[in-house]
Design an enzyme around this catalytic site. Structure first.
Site, PDB file in Angstrom:
ATOM      1  N   SER A   1      40.076  31.872  34.980  1.00 56.30           N
ATOM      2  CA  SER A   1      39.786  30.751  35.886  1.00 56.30           C
ATOM      3  C   SER A   1      38.655  31.100  36.860  1.00 56.30           C
ATOM      4  O   SER A   1      37.886  30.219  37.258  1.00 56.30           O
ATOM      5  CB  SER A   1      41.043  30.303  36.633  1.00 56.30           C
ATOM      6  N   ASN A   2      38.518  32.371  37.212  1.00 57.59           N
ATOM      7  CA  ASN A   2      37.368  32.741  38.063  1.00 57.59           C
ATOM      8  C   ASN A   2      36.057  32.621  37.290  1.00 57.59           C
ATOM      9  O   ASN A   2      35.043  32.184  37.845  1.00 57.59           O
ATOM     10  CB  ASN A   2      37.539  34.168  38.612  1.00 57.59           C
TER      11      ASN A   2
ATOM     12  N   ARG B   1      41.049  46.728  32.754  1.00 56.11           N
ATOM     13  CA  ARG B   1      40.778  48.127  32.433  1.00 56.11           C
ATOM     14  C   ARG B   1      39.964  48.744  33.567  1.00 56.11           C
ATOM     15  O   ARG B   1      39.292  48.023  34.310  1.00 56.11           O
ATOM     16  CB  ARG B   1      39.935  48.272  31.157  1.00 56.11           C
TER      17      ARG B   1
ATOM     18  N   ASN C   1      34.327  43.545  41.829  1.00 54.89           N
ATOM     19  CA  ASN C   1      35.654  43.246  41.306  1.00 54.89           C
ATOM     20  C   ASN C   1      36.375  42.336  42.295  1.00 54.89           C
ATOM     21  O   ASN C   1      36.204  42.486  43.510  1.00 54.89           O
ATOM     22  CB  ASN C   1      36.439  44.551  41.154  1.00 54.89           C
TER      23      ASN C   1
ATOM     24  N   HIS D   1      40.092  41.234  43.642  1.00 59.19           N
ATOM     25  CA  HIS D   1      41.459  41.761  43.656  1.00 59.19           C
ATOM     26  C   HIS D   1      42.333  40.853  44.528  1.00 59.19           C
ATOM     27  O   HIS D   1      41.926  40.472  45.631  1.00 59.19           O
ATOM     28  CB  HIS D   1      41.444  43.189  44.219  1.00 59.19           C
TER      29      HIS D   1
ATOM     30  N   ASP E   1      39.825  50.300  43.067  1.00 59.48           N
ATOM     31  CA  ASP E   1      40.033  49.379  44.194  1.00 59.48           C
ATOM     32  C   ASP E   1      39.596  49.954  45.540  1.00 59.48           C
ATOM     33  O   ASP E   1      40.121  49.570  46.589  1.00 59.48           O
ATOM     34  CB  ASP E   1      41.517  48.967  44.294  1.00 59.48           C
TER      35      ASP E   1
ATOM     36  N   HIS F   1      44.409  32.409  44.384  1.00 57.75           N
ATOM     37  CA  HIS F   1      43.329  32.029  43.468  1.00 57.75           C
ATOM     38  C   HIS F   1      42.342  31.082  44.148  1.00 57.75           C
ATOM     39  O   HIS F   1      41.135  31.193  43.958  1.00 57.75           O
ATOM     40  CB  HIS F   1      43.907  31.361  42.217  1.00 57.75           C
TER      41      HIS F   1
ATOM     42  N   ALA G   1      41.561  30.993  47.216  1.00 53.24           N
ATOM     43  CA  ALA G   1      40.709  31.844  48.069  1.00 53.24           C
ATOM     44  C   ALA G   1      39.681  32.580  47.206  1.00 53.24           C
ATOM     45  O   ALA G   1      38.502  32.691  47.580  1.00 53.24           O
ATOM     46  CB  ALA G   1      41.576  32.836  48.846  1.00 53.24           C
ATOM     47  N   GLU G   2      40.111  33.044  46.046  1.00 52.90           N
ATOM     48  CA  GLU G   2      39.195  33.758  45.151  1.00 52.90           C
ATOM     49  C   GLU G   2      38.019  32.875  44.737  1.00 52.90           C
ATOM     50  O   GLU G   2      36.884  33.341  44.658  1.00 52.90           O
ATOM     51  CB  GLU G   2      39.945  34.246  43.906  1.00 52.90           C
TER      52      GLU G   2
END
Ligand code: GRF
Length: 190
Positions: free
Chosen positions: A12-13, A84, A100, A102, A139, A165, A167-168
């Site tokens: 979805s991102n 990964r 990335n 998170h 991370d 999500h 917010a992402e």
């Protein structure tokens, strides 16, 4: 800026980036049956299917991903639900050019695949989402953008995940624009 997106999940991102007009020139996945891979096929975005079983090692898989992204002139790699850890050769090939997303306010609830469940289990009032630069440490690279999300009474992993999500979808585009501005000042990728 030419983006290469790595996905393992729903994607979805990835979809959000494409719908907002970001230039996604290549998508790589270790899970050919995932939603992100299906979306790439549907939109005709070049897709590399790199399941681990096809490679002797994680390094070999990453070298294939590196060559695929380089071959498409990728300037920034976006890990958008990629499950990964990149090996050193990949991180070196795109040094300071991998971000990335998170689903927590790092450094809280880092290092795992279940950050939402961890936040709920810990009983915190707020969690959120973070976009950071990928370094060799999981991370732990420099943080670019974060957004807090309140944990509400009665939240389940699903309801909380949905708000995280959202917010992402705001902060990943912001972080990419930030990187674009930064990289515009540094020499082109080799
Ligand atoms: C997101 O929550 C992201 O933070 C995490 O994986 C999830 C991917 O979601 N790394 P989607 O595949 O983009 O829907």
């Amino acid at each position: 800026m030419r983006l290469g997106v790595a996905v393992s999940g729903n994607g979805s991102n990835l979809r959000n980036l494409v719908e907002r007009g970001f230039e996604v020139v290549a998508v790589a996945t270790n899970r050919p049956s995932c939603g992100g891979a299906a979306f790439a096929r549907e939109r005709g975005i070049p897709l590399a299917e790199l399941p681990q079983k096809d490679f002797a090692s994680a390094r070999e898989r990453d070298l294939a991903m590196r060559d695929f992204f380089k071959g498409h002139g990728v300037e920034l790699v976006v890990d958008a639900g990629y499950d990964r850890i990149h090996t050193e050769a990949f991180v070196e090939a795109f040094r300071d050019r991998i971000v990335n997303i998170h689903p927590s306010l790092l450094p809280a609830f880092g290092g795992g695949m279940d950050a939402i469940e961890q936040a709920l289990g810990a009983g915190v009032d707020r969690t959120g989402a973070t976009v950071h630069v990928v370094t060799a440490d999981l991370d732990a690279g420099p943080i670019l953008v974060q957004e807090a999300v309140d944990v509400l009474e009665g939240d389940t992993p699903e309801t909380l995940r949905q708000r995280v999500h959202e917010a992402e979808y705001r902060i990943l585009p912001q972080a990419i624009r930030l990187m674009e501005a930064r990289l515009a000042k540094s020499p082109a990728v080799g």
